[in-house]
Scaffold this active site. Structure first.
Site, short mmCIF file in Angstrom:
data_model
loop_
_atom_site.label_atom_id
_atom_site.label_comp_id
_atom_site.label_asym_id
_atom_site.label_seq_id
_atom_site.Cartn_x
_atom_site.Cartn_y
_atom_site.Cartn_z
N GLU A 230 88.56 -4.41 -0.40
CA GLU A 230 89.70 -4.93 -1.15
C GLU A 230 90.82 -3.89 -1.22
OE1 GLU A 230 87.19 -7.89 -4.14
OE2 GLU A 230 87.83 -5.91 -4.83
N LYS B 214 77.47 -8.23 -11.46
CA LYS B 214 78.36 -8.62 -10.37
C LYS B 214 78.83 -7.37 -9.63
CE LYS B 214 82.21 -11.82 -9.55
NZ LYS B 214 83.14 -11.02 -8.76
N HIS C 276 87.92 -20.81 13.21
CA HIS C 276 88.60 -21.67 12.22
C HIS C 276 87.78 -21.76 10.93
CE1 HIS C 276 91.35 -23.32 15.36
NE2 HIS C 276 90.29 -23.12 16.13
N SER D 214 82.58 -6.52 -12.55
CA SER D 214 83.20 -7.37 -13.56
C SER D 214 83.03 -6.74 -14.93
CB SER D 214 82.56 -8.76 -13.56
OG SER D 214 83.06 -9.54 -14.63
#
Length: 480
Positions: free
Chosen positions: A336, A329, A192, A323
């Site tokens: 993805e 970054k 969870h 980025s």
């Protein structure tokens, strides 16, 4: 303004009338009608859908040459034309949009016309004359769109299957390798998305490997049904205009041409024409693979989150800057991409499901969209898994320090104390740990909940990742 070049054309006729066809086209009037009628997506047919249809035409020419129904000259010319296509030539001549008239008649005729025109050229005739080889009478002899397209779908899937299964296996093996490498690293388990009992990072990766291996087996099992070919069913599955020896000879020649030795003569050609259930079941197996694969990709994105404000339990190979505005970054770009591919595959399966259900009586006319979506799913999954394996999984590194940091702070470690102090006391200890910001281990020692020499044995993190009861107790203490 300069004028556009004048396109040279030839005139061709069919039962609906006469149309201009580009003079240099190997396709003909029925293909041109499809181009006029279906300017839908701008897409061309996927390569396996073209190859499988050409396999069928070549096998039919071989079969009819063997039975004497088609003279050797015409048959050999069709076979040679097919060989040229299979060698990679004339591929720009297959032009019908995947979203076309039902059953795939336009695609079937596109292939018939290309092979007929090229066969006639080989025999010294001009394109568009359809003599001595006619697209319907000779290339399509004893065939119908209604039995060739279902057969095509099966052949096209089976042709792509080895690459897909290899990609799943290599991904599973790469995850298994990471599992072995990370076996000594204990980390916080999470259920969870909340603290749960410890688990080894290697156990997580080994489980991913096992999940994908189970997916591979399910896909292979679903694909076996596709070996049953209904070729020879002709218009409605009954075999009208088809000689009795044709189905077995077709399967024999298709085995030889395709290199797929597992092809079988279908026992019930009417059933194989009526139902797209086998294709739908295979698509469902691809959907299952996509679901599990997407879950693995999402887990990687969670574990790599950070590096300062997330979990930071693993690092992925840096494949591109993350980025356009934030320097330094690095994003989990490959996972993805995999997520997006999996979403697309799930959508493709929804299309296949709806199309398979929409058959009526003797035929399912939604076969073109079934073929396109199943083959697209296979292509996307194969390529995505190859990239995930090569550019991500093999280069994953663990961050043992962060794994150790989080597991020691897990409030769920109180679970290990249940056999000694009971559920209620363990629950209160867990809440105090969170409320006071004190580690479970330190709280147990500070409050002398267990003898000091027992604490580290009960909270041995490595032992907590294996089956067994901490300190060997066999029953929980109640109360307290």
């Amino acid at each position: 303004m300069p004028s556009s070049p004048v396109l040279e054309t030839r005139l061709e006729s069919d039962p609906l009338g006469t149309l201009e066809v580009p003079a240099d086209a190997l396709y003909g009037i029925q293909t041109v009608r499809a181009l006029h009628n279906f300017p839908i997506s701008g897409l061309r047919p996927l390569e396996p859908f073209v190859v499988a249809q050409v396999w069928i035409k070549q096998a039919a020419a071989r079969t009819h040459r063997a039975t004497g129904r088609l003279d050797a000259q015409r048959a050999t010319a069709i076979i040679t034309a097919a060989d040229e296509v299979l060698a990679g030539h004339h591929r720009d001549q297959f032009v019908v949009d995947p979203y076309q008239a039902g059953a795939g008649t336009s695609h079937n005729m596109n292939v018939n016309e290309v092979l007929a025109n090229r066969a006639n050229e080989l025999l010294g005739a001009a394109r568009g004359q359809y003599a001595p080889v006619h697209p319907n009478d000779h290339v399509n002899m004893a065939q119908s769109t209604n039995d060739t397209i279902p057969t095509n779908i099966r052949l096209a899937v089976l042709r792509q299957l080895p690459a897909l299964l290899r990609a799943v296996q290599e991904l599973s093996e790469a995850l298994q390798d990471r599992g072995r490498a990370f076996d000594g690293i204990v980390k916080a388990g999470r259920t969870h998305l909340q603290d749960a009992m410890p688990i080894r990072l290697g156990q997580e990766f080994t489980a991913y490997a096992g999940t994908l291996e189970r997916c591979r087996r399910r896909v292979a099992e679903a694909a076996d049904y596709l070996n049953d070919l209904g070729i020879g069913g002709s218009a409605v599955g009954t075999g009208v205009t088809v000689e009795p020896q044709y189905p077995a000879l077709m399967v024999q020649h298709l085995r030889e041409i395709s290199g797929i030795p597992t092809l079988r003569v279908g026992e019930d050609r009417i059933q194989l024409m009526q139902s797209m259930g086998d294709a739908a079941a295979f698509s469902g197996a691809l959907r299952g693979l996509a679901i599990d694969l997407s879950k693995v990709a999402s887990d990687l994105r969670l574990m790599v989150s950070g590096p300062r404000t997330g979990l930071d339990e693993i690092s992925l190979p840096a494949v591109q800057p993350g980025s356009s505005i934030m320097p330094g970054k690095i994003n989990p770009s490959i996972p993805e991409m995999v997520n997006q591919v999996c979403f697309q595959v799930i959508g493709c399966d929804t299309t296949v499901t709806m199309a398979a259900e929409h058959g009526q009586l003797e035929l399912n006319v939604m076969m073109p969209v079934i073929a396109h979506n199943v083959l697209l799913s296979m292509q996307l999954l194969t390529n995505a898994m190859d990239v995930l394996t090569q550019k991500c999984i093999t280069g994953i590194q663990a961050n043992p320090a962060m794994c150790a940091y989080w597991v020691e702070r897990s409030a769920a470690l109180a679970t290990a104390l249940m056999p000694q102090i009971g559920y209620a006391a363990a629950a209160e200890l867990s809440k105090r740990s969170v409320r006071e910001g004190v580690l479970i281990r330190d709280l147990v020692k500070r409050e002398a909940i267990l003898p000091l020499d027992q604490v580290d044995r009960v909270l041995d993190l490595r032992r907590l990742t294996e089956i067994g009861v901490p300190e060997g107790h066999h029953g929980a203490v109640t109360g307290g």
